[in-house]
Design a protein around this motif. Structure first.
Motif, short mmCIF file in Angstrom:
data_model
loop_
_atom_site.label_atom_id
_atom_site.label_comp_id
_atom_site.label_asym_id
_atom_site.label_seq_id
_atom_site.Cartn_x
_atom_site.Cartn_y
_atom_site.Cartn_z
N LEU A 214 -17.79 8.30 35.03
CA LEU A 214 -17.39 6.92 34.68
C LEU A 214 -17.44 6.65 33.18
CD1 LEU A 214 -19.18 4.96 37.56
CD2 LEU A 214 -16.77 5.61 37.38
N SER A 215 -18.10 7.52 32.42
CA SER A 215 -18.16 7.31 30.97
C SER A 215 -17.15 8.15 30.22
CB SER A 215 -19.58 7.63 30.48
OG SER A 215 -19.90 9.00 30.74
N PRO A 222 -15.15 2.20 33.38
CA PRO A 222 -15.99 1.02 33.13
C PRO A 222 -17.06 1.25 32.08
CG PRO A 222 -16.58 2.07 35.21
CD PRO A 222 -15.36 2.76 34.72
N LEU A 223 -17.57 2.48 31.96
CA LEU A 223 -18.67 2.73 31.03
C LEU A 223 -18.13 3.29 29.72
CD1 LEU A 223 -21.31 4.31 33.46
CD2 LEU A 223 -21.11 1.93 32.71
N HIS A 224 -17.30 2.47 29.05
CA HIS A 224 -16.73 2.94 27.79
C HIS A 224 -17.67 2.70 26.62
CE1 HIS A 224 -15.73 -1.35 28.16
NE2 HIS A 224 -15.77 -1.37 26.83
N SER A 228 -24.11 0.99 26.67
CA SER A 228 -24.34 0.76 28.10
C SER A 228 -24.76 2.05 28.81
CB SER A 228 -23.07 0.19 28.74
OG SER A 228 -22.00 1.12 28.62
#
Length: 544
Positions: A214-215, A222-224, A228
């Motif tokens: 997700l990064s 979403p985890l750009h 975070s």
């Protein structure tokens, strides 16, 4: 703006001055000086903005003389959508600032490089060890942890990519590797936990994999935000640390205790670096997380060393127990062997006693009984009694000769008989010719079989003495293709074998030959002497 320092002239009279900045993040340093009524750019670090986040800035500004510029300006060039931070700026003689610059370089770069490379080297050794012993999976986890840690610290000792897309993927790799380091440390700790939790292990692996995916620097992920990702990793790492602490308190394992302590130190170093990134800590501080590799390395080495010492001790104890059991078994076997030998000796004595009784009953006993009956009936003359007693004595000597230790040697056995009968044959006027070949031992020639051979040969010689009227007798022992041949020839009067009525003596000779598994042949003609031939095999499957 910085005022010009008061230099200390060296031997040349004009020392050089340097501008030194411990850290700049989020941008590039530029240096300008006020000279001749205007600002002029003296140093531009725009091309180095990717590396300056952890590399101290060192700018040689020229001689420190009265004609040098009196005012300097240090600026940070940065993107409009990105924050920047700069530490305190130092300006002065090069000799005065060099120690601080060298120390900062060691702390921010060399130390991290040495720690990561040492961890990776030991990881390679652990991998080689695991390839030789695949069951020791803790060494595989150790090797994977060293690789993940090297990837995490890769930005400390390589030049960052110039293209923005490549740079984004590079930073994703180093940040995702931190989550994998956390997971692998927990997996390594499980090998020292007597009650591991497979469910939590699977959940942690799924979490790390999800955060890594997700990064990714792809559209729509979403985890750009780097912040975070670090915050999520910090929360999960704290939860894992609490779990390891609870397991350590429950099990009390020394190895798990040190790994848990290393985990918390790594978490503390990571929190410090997160605060440094967010600005909660001044930019003059250094990143501590790279040095956590040394802490983790020491904890892993201590745990592996403890496990190795424990395994070595257990192996030594197991070997000692095995040696003690082996000693007990050897003692039991020795005692059983002694008992068996005693039983075998007793059984051998019993069998030999029974054999002697049987042989003496069949030979000596039978002759004595016959002599006793004839003597009671008054049918024996003095010469007859003498002859019977001689036969009894001969038979007794045969029994004794059969017990001699001859080593299964037929020639030795018959040589004993020859020695004993030599005087008797000479007294009867018989010339004995002895001809033998070299023969191998006969494994089946035990005392019972030896007695049968002796009785056959003696019976034949007795017949020569009584009936043949011979002057010469020849005993030949020769080796044949499949056995041994004993031939007894005399030059006596002989007889017609076809017309002779087989008596008890000839029948006994053939019976004894059959018991030996051999074959008896008698050839005789009137006036041409007699030849008795006994053929015996080298090997017998079973005694007759």
């Amino acid at each position: 703006m910085l005022p010009a320092p008061t230099p200390s002239p060296d031997a040349a009279g004009s020392p050089r001055c340097t501008l030194y900045v411990p850290r700049v993040s989020g941008g590039a340093v530029v240096v300008a000086s006020w000279q001749a009524g205007q600002w002029s750019l003296r140093w531009d670090g725009t091309d180095l903005w990717r590396e300056q986040w952890n590399r101290p800035v060192w700018v040689d500004v020229g001689p420190c003389d009265p004609g040098a510029p009196t005012r300097w300006a240090v600026g940070v060039v940065h993107p409009t959508d990105q924050g920047h931070r700069i530490s305190r700026v130092y300006w002065g003689p090069t000799e005065a600032l060099r120690p601080a610059y060298d120390a900062r370089t060691q702390l921010q770069q060399s130390g991290a490089q040495i720690g990561s490379l040492a961890f990776l080297a030991l990881g390679v050794i652990a991998l080689v060890y695991w390839l030789g012993r695949p069951r020791e999976t803790s060494f595989l986890v150790f090797a994977l942890t060293s690789v993940a840690w090297t990837l995490r610290n890769l930005h400390y000792y390589v030049t960052l990519p110039r293209a923005q897309l490549a740079l984004d993927w590079f930073w994703w790799m180093t940040n995702a590797a931190l989550a994998w380091v956390m997971a692998l440390m927990y997996l390594f700790a499980l090998y020292f936990d007597p009650q591991p939790s497979p469910r939590l292990t699977r959940a942690l692996v799924v979490f790390v994999l999800a955060v890594s995916l997700l990064s990714m620097p792809l559209a729509g992920m979403p985890l750009h935000s780097l912040l975070s990702v670090h915050l999520i990793n910090a929360v999960v790492a704290s939860a894992v640390g609490v779990l390891l602490t609870l397991r350590t308190l429950r099990t009390g394992g020394e190895e798990l205790r040190h790994i848990t302590l290393a985990f918390w130190l790594t978490e503390a170093f990571g929190l410090h670096d997160l605060l440094l990134v967010t600005g909660a800590i001044g930019p003059a501080s250094i990143y501590l997380l790279p040095y956590a590799s040394l802490v983790v390395l020491l904890a892993f080495l201590y745990a592996a060393q403890r496990r190795y010492v424990q395994a070595t001790r257990q192996a030594a104890e197991a070997q000692q127990r095995l040696e003690e059991q082996l000693a007990r078994r050897e003692e039991e076997l020795r005692q059983n062997h002694e008992r068996l030998r005693t039983v075998e000796r007793e059984q051998a004595l019993l069998l030999e006693r029974q054999r002697l009784v049987r042989d003496m009953h069949d030979g000596l006993g039978s002759n004595l009984m016959s002599a006793l009956v004839l003597a009671e009936q008054g049918r024996l003359s003095r010469d007859a009694v003498t002859g019977l007693l001689r036969e009894c004595l001969d038979d007794l000597r045969l029994v004794i000769d059969s017990l001699e230790p001859i080593g299964n040697d037929l020639v030795t056995l018959l040589a004993l008989l020859r020695h004993r009968l030599a005087r008797r044959l000479e007294a009867a006027g018989l010339n004995l010719i002895w001809a033998v070949d070299d023969l191998p031992p006969l494994d089946w020639l035990t005392p019972p079989e030896a007695l049968q051979v002796l009785r056959i040969v003696q019976e034949v010689l007795n017949n020569v003495l009584r009936h043949a009227h011979a002057r010469q007798v020849r005993i030949a022992i020769s080796r044949q293709a499949d056995g041994v041949r004993v031939a007894i020839e005399d030059d006596g009067i002989g007889f017609d074998a076809a017309l002779a009525t087989p008596g008890r003596g000839l029948r006994h000779l053939r019976e004894r030959a059959a018991r030996l598994g051999g074959r008896l042949r008698i050839d005789s003609r009137p006036g041409q002497g007699t030849r008795v031939q006994l053929d015996l095999a080298f090997q017998r499957e079973s005694p007759a």
